[in-house]
Design a protein around this motif. Structure first.
Motif, mmCIF file in Angstrom:
data_model
loop_
_atom_site.group_PDB
_atom_site.id
_atom_site.type_symbol
_atom_site.label_atom_id
_atom_site.label_comp_id
_atom_site.label_asym_id
_atom_site.label_seq_id
_atom_site.Cartn_x
_atom_site.Cartn_y
_atom_site.Cartn_z
ATOM 1 N N ASN A 54 36.290 -116.329 47.693
ATOM 2 C CA ASN A 54 36.594 -117.447 48.595
ATOM 3 C C ASN A 54 37.202 -116.996 49.926
ATOM 4 O OD1 ASN A 54 39.027 -116.695 47.299
ATOM 5 N ND2 ASN A 54 39.929 -118.688 47.711
ATOM 6 N N VAL A 55 37.556 -115.698 50.023
ATOM 7 C CA VAL A 55 38.099 -115.162 51.283
ATOM 8 C C VAL A 55 37.009 -114.400 52.055
ATOM 9 C CG1 VAL A 55 39.807 -113.598 52.326
ATOM 10 C CG2 VAL A 55 40.451 -115.006 50.365
ATOM 11 N N LEU A 56 36.316 -113.484 51.380
ATOM 12 C CA LEU A 56 35.362 -112.606 52.067
ATOM 13 C C LEU A 56 33.898 -112.852 51.695
ATOM 14 C CD1 LEU A 56 37.260 -109.176 52.037
ATOM 15 C CD2 LEU A 56 37.012 -110.759 53.909
ATOM 16 N N GLY A 57 33.669 -113.718 50.714
ATOM 17 C CA GLY A 57 32.277 -114.003 50.341
ATOM 18 C C GLY A 57 31.539 -112.745 49.931
ATOM 19 N N LYS A 58 30.345 -112.529 50.482
ATOM 20 C CA LYS A 58 29.533 -111.353 50.119
ATOM 21 C C LYS A 58 30.094 -110.052 50.701
ATOM 22 C CE LYS A 58 26.148 -111.543 53.905
ATOM 23 N NZ LYS A 58 24.707 -111.547 54.230
ATOM 24 N N TYR A 59 31.105 -110.156 51.541
ATOM 25 C CA TYR A 59 31.707 -108.957 52.155
ATOM 26 C C TYR A 59 32.926 -108.456 51.370
ATOM 27 C CZ TYR A 59 28.637 -110.142 56.002
ATOM 28 O OH TYR A 59 27.519 -110.431 56.758
ATOM 29 N N LYS A 60 33.129 -108.997 50.178
ATOM 30 C CA LYS A 60 34.252 -108.529 49.357
ATOM 31 C C LYS A 60 33.976 -107.091 48.894
ATOM 32 C CE LYS A 60 32.751 -110.228 44.814
ATOM 33 N NZ LYS A 60 33.103 -111.080 43.673
ATOM 34 N N ASN A 61 34.980 -106.451 48.301
ATOM 35 C CA ASN A 61 34.873 -105.044 47.903
ATOM 36 C C ASN A 61 33.726 -104.781 46.923
ATOM 37 O OD1 ASN A 61 36.902 -103.932 49.423
ATOM 38 N ND2 ASN A 61 38.023 -103.095 47.687
ATOM 39 N N THR A 62 33.091 -103.623 47.081
ATOM 40 C CA THR A 62 32.113 -103.154 46.097
ATOM 41 C C THR A 62 32.889 -102.430 44.992
ATOM 42 O OG1 THR A 62 31.861 -101.014 47.212
ATOM 43 C CG2 THR A 62 30.391 -102.813 47.908
ATOM 44 N N LEU A 63 32.181 -102.105 43.898
ATOM 45 C CA LEU A 63 32.804 -101.365 42.790
ATOM 46 C C LEU A 63 33.326 -100.017 43.280
ATOM 47 C CD1 LEU A 63 33.412 -101.032 39.746
ATOM 48 C CD2 LEU A 63 31.099 -100.097 39.479
ATOM 49 N N PHE A 64 32.543 -99.321 44.124
ATOM 50 C CA PHE A 64 32.952 -97.999 44.636
ATOM 51 C C PHE A 64 34.227 -98.109 45.476
ATOM 52 C CE2 PHE A 64 32.628 -94.666 47.995
ATOM 53 C CZ PHE A 64 32.812 -93.564 47.166
ATOM 54 N N GLN A 65 34.293 -99.134 46.327
ATOM 55 C CA GLN A 65 35.490 -99.328 47.155
ATOM 56 C C GLN A 65 36.719 -99.613 46.291
ATOM 57 O OE1 GLN A 65 33.642 -102.380 49.587
ATOM 58 N NE2 GLN A 65 33.845 -101.133 51.435
ATOM 59 N N ASN A 66 36.517 -100.387 45.212
ATOM 60 C CA ASN A 66 37.627 -100.679 44.304
ATOM 61 C C ASN A 66 38.106 -99.436 43.567
ATOM 62 O OD1 ASN A 66 38.129 -103.420 44.763
ATOM 63 N ND2 ASN A 66 36.505 -104.067 43.382
ATOM 64 N N ILE A 67 37.140 -98.582 43.152
ATOM 65 C CA ILE A 67 37.508 -97.335 42.468
ATOM 66 C C ILE A 67 38.347 -96.460 43.401
ATOM 67 C CG2 ILE A 67 36.606 -95.146 41.537
ATOM 68 C CD1 ILE A 67 34.209 -96.847 40.435
ATOM 69 N N LEU A 68 37.897 -96.311 44.655
ATOM 70 C CA LEU A 68 38.650 -95.527 45.646
ATOM 71 C C LEU A 68 40.053 -96.106 45.842
ATOM 72 C CD1 LEU A 68 36.148 -94.730 48.565
ATOM 73 C CD2 LEU A 68 37.251 -93.092 47.043
ATOM 74 N N ALA A 69 40.130 -97.430 46.027
ATOM 75 C CA ALA A 69 41.416 -98.094 46.284
ATOM 76 C C ALA A 69 42.361 -97.924 45.099
ATOM 77 C CB ALA A 69 41.195 -99.577 46.575
ATOM 78 N N ILE A 70 41.842 -98.089 43.870
ATOM 79 C CA ILE A 70 42.686 -97.957 42.672
ATOM 80 C C ILE A 70 43.188 -96.518 42.524
ATOM 81 C CG2 ILE A 70 42.657 -98.012 40.127
ATOM 82 C CD1 ILE A 70 40.706 -100.489 40.480
#
Length: 396
Positions: free
Chosen positions: A362-378
């Motif tokens: 509801n904030v970024l729509g289709k521009y929300k984080n990908t799985l790879f970006q989440n893995i890097l961030a975590i």
């Protein structure tokens, strides 16, 4: 390259904000005490900064709102929302007031190499320069002033590092082989805290919407972020490399670094470092009050421009406090070092907030984080938590 220079912007301001006297101080300490062995910590910091700043920039462009405003809008409980606003305001506004004294003192130290006779007037002179750039209230003038200063700073520190004729093999080993020498954990946390600066996440989200308005601009913003932060990281690494050339003695800031290098490389090193420290101090002296004003605007929901009186009042207070404390000759080095370590400990909390936001449809729509970006961030969050826990254990 010409197109990138034309589109250069918020990323360079972020680099200008994190390469301040605190960065110079900690990188100098890292080089003198541990040689090339902590260069890997700077590489980790650069990667972490790119990942987190890209998320902040993406949030700013897609929502056209400041990060604090987005976080506030996603917390439904009034009590939790007020606590979040209080923590954000406290961490950024009060923290930046403390930084500002160090920024102005650092820029003053840079001017010392050209003569100490009028040193008492340096903090006021720097405060006036920062005031004029901010008061003009023109984003393009602000941006171009900081870009010019960052380039000046970069050239100064890079040439100084080249003058020291570094050991390339030892540099590569220190960059790509993580080691934690004895008593280095606090310096490592400080290096991360001085590069991945929590207030920069708020500043970046606010700045990108001044320059870019549409989703099509995301590619330009991403390129600007990566190139600027890599350049900033290289500058930080060159300070570590230059400081490695000094054997013995205590180095607490770039002025000490300049004095330490002078017997080896003559007056040129002293003047180059003086110019570099002046540029580092004054860029941070401009961006710290600016970040505080943007955060206040975002937290209170002001529809304010750079020329709005409320916006100006916030950065003026931060700037005046910085000039006053700098003029009182309080020792900024201990304050800056403590602030950088505190930043390193605070970073996981701010990063968790950011990752939560960039995963909301509801904030970024289709521009929300990908799985790879989440893995890097975590991974980044886990590393900073582990280092933070080790740092607290070491202190107590």
């Amino acid at each position: 390259m010409f197109r990138w220079i034309k589109n250069i912007g918020p990323g360079t301001l972020v680099a200008a904000a994190f390469i301040g006297p605190g960065t110079v101080t900690l990188c100098s300490k890292a080089g003198v005490q541990f040689g090339y062995s902590l260069l890997w910590a700077m590489l980790l910091s650069i990667i972490a900064t790119i990942v987190l700043q890209e998320m902040a920039a993406r949030t700013g462009i897609i929502t056209q709102k400041g990060l604090a405003e987005v976080i506030k809008g996603q917390i439904t409980s009034p009590l939790l929302r007020n606590i979040a606003i209080f923590l954000i305001l406290g961490a950024v506004v009060i923290g930046n007031a403390a930084y500002e004294a160090g920024n102005i003192s650092g820029a003053s130290l840079g001017m010392y190499v050209f003569g100490e006779k009028y040193a008492v007037f340096y903090p006021v002179l720097i405060g006036i320069v920062a005031f004029v750039v901010l008061f003009i209230g023109n984003y393009k003038i602000l941006e171009r002033s900081l870009v010019a200063l960052v380039l000046l700073m970069s050239i100064s520190f890079i040439i100084t590092a080249i003058l020291t004729k570094p050991d390339i093999v030892a540099m590569l080993k220190g960059t790509f082989t993580p080691t934690i020498p004895e008593d280095s954990i606090i310096v490592i946390i400080g290096l991360i805290g001085t590069t991945v600066v929590p207030y920069n996440l708020f500043l970046h989200a606010s700045l990108v919407k001044e320059k870019w308005k549409t989703k099509e601009d995301l590619a330009s913003a991403r390129k600007d972020t990566i190139i600027s932060i890599v350049l900033g990281g290289i500058v930080s690494m060159t300070i570590i490399v230059a400081a490695t050339a000094i054997t013995g003695g205590s180095v607490d800031n770039a002025f000490d670094l300049a004095k330490g290098l002078e017997p080896l490389y003559g007056e040129n090193a002293k003047y180059l470092l003086g110019i570099g420290l002046f540029a580092a101090g004054i860029t941070s002296a401009i961006t710290a009050p600016l970040a505080a004003a943007y955060v206040a605007k975002s937290c209170f929901g002001w529809k304010a421009s750079l020329k709005d009186n409320r916006f100006r009042a916030v950065w003026m207070i931060i700037l005046i406090l910085g000039v006053v404390f700098s003029s009182l000759k309080l020792k900024p080095v201990e304050v800056i070092t403590f602030a950088q370590v505190a930043n390193g400990l605070l970073l996981p909390i701010v990063a968790i907030f950011l990752v939560w936001i960039v995963n909301k449809t509801n904030v970024l729509g289709k521009y929300k984080n990908t799985l790879f970006q989440n893995i890097l961030a975590i991974c980044i969050i886990l590393i900073t938590i582990i280092l933070g826990v080790k740092g607290i254990y070491k202190v107590f």
